[in-house]
Design an enzyme around this catalytic site. Structure first.
Site, PDB file in Angstrom:
ATOM      1  N   ASP A   1      66.119  54.291 -34.093  1.00  0.00           N
ATOM      2  CA  ASP A   1      65.648  55.464 -34.826  1.00  0.00           C
ATOM      3  C   ASP A   1      65.807  55.171 -36.312  1.00  0.00           C
ATOM      4  O   ASP A   1      66.926  54.901 -36.777  1.00  0.00           O
ATOM      5  CB  ASP A   1      66.456  56.704 -34.445  1.00  0.00           C
ATOM      6  CG  ASP A   1      66.138  57.211 -33.047  1.00  0.00           C
ATOM      7  OD1 ASP A   1      65.268  56.620 -32.387  1.00  0.00           O
ATOM      8  OD2 ASP A   1      66.772  58.192 -32.620  1.00  0.00           O
TER       9      ASP A   1
ATOM     10  N   ASP B   1      58.312  66.081 -24.568  1.00  0.00           N
ATOM     11  CA  ASP B   1      59.662  66.608 -24.773  1.00  0.00           C
ATOM     12  C   ASP B   1      59.717  67.978 -24.126  1.00  0.00           C
ATOM     13  O   ASP B   1      58.880  68.835 -24.418  1.00  0.00           O
ATOM     14  CB  ASP B   1      59.969  66.732 -26.266  1.00  0.00           C
ATOM     15  CG  ASP B   1      59.826  65.407 -27.004  1.00  0.00           C
ATOM     16  OD1 ASP B   1      59.960  64.353 -26.368  1.00  0.00           O
ATOM     17  OD2 ASP B   1      59.587  65.447 -28.233  1.00  0.00           O
TER      18      ASP B   1
END
Length: 217
Positions: free
Chosen positions: A9, A130
């Site tokens: 990330d 998600d």
């Protein structure tokens, strides 16, 4: 058995982890993502999953040159899958030009499924789904939609994969949603990649028991 997708990330060019997607709860793991990626490659990773957190939040895609450097560093034997702020064909083309093998589209894909078809002409697409309790969330998890995970799995025939994240678990290191993932695998012929909650070798062993699971981030 599922492929492993070690994840990087990126925020401000650094390797970080957010708790529950909260930019205020950030832990920095390293200043040089190329070194981190090269370490993954050296230990046998076939894919590396990169998330551009700055672009995902609506900022400038300042990390794209870094993503290109990751691609160059890991060589042709490792493929790079990248998400975060992929909202247009131009975004996808730029990442393709940097050598990315597959882009992950989340909110933009949920809002405009036809966009996935168009981007798939440029580069392979994984659709990021998600969800919280089986309902899809968008815009960095700040908004819930009225779309169910089951319905979403049928909406993207051009997708090469689905990246499914149970956002109640992501960043909490609390273990993956084994039941939900096992159900999702049976509802689509497109490979399902599990994301969120993986914190131990045991979690990966448990996920590997899911017949047909395509990958683990």
């Amino acid at each position: 058995k599922p492929l492993l997708y070690p994840a990087i990330d990126l925020r401000d060019g650094k390797v970080v982890r957010l708790t529950q997607g909260d930019y205020a709860q950030e832990k920095i793991y390293g200043d040089d993502p190329v070194v981190v990626a090269s370490g993954f490659a050296a230990t046998g990773a076939k894919w590396i999953h990169v998330v551009d957190l700055d672009a995902a939040r609506g900022g400038d895609p300042i990390n794209r040159p870094t993503i290109g450097n990751i691609v160059k560093a890991v060589g042709e034997s490792v493929r790079v899958q990248t998400g975060g702020g992929v909202r247009t064909q131009d975004d996808a083309q730029e990442l393709r030009d940097h050598g990315v093998a597959r882009v992950v589209m989340g909110s933009a894909a949920v809002k405009n499924p036809q966009l996935v078809e168009r981007v798939a002409d440029v580069v392979d697409v994984a659709v990021g789904l998600d969800h919280r309790g089986g309902m899809i969330a968008v815009e960095g998890w700040t908004q819930s939609s009225d779309l169910t995970l089951v319905d979403a799995l049928a909406m993207y025939p051009a997708a090469k994969a689905f990246v499914i994240t149970d956002i109640a678990r992501d960043g909490m290191l609390s273990g993956p949603d084994l039941e939900g993932l096992a159900a999702a695998v049976t509802q689509t012929s497109i490979p399902v990649i599990a994301s969120g909650g993986v914190s131990s070798i045991q979690d990966i062993i448990d996920l590997a028991q899911i017949s047909g699971l395509g990958g683990v981030i």
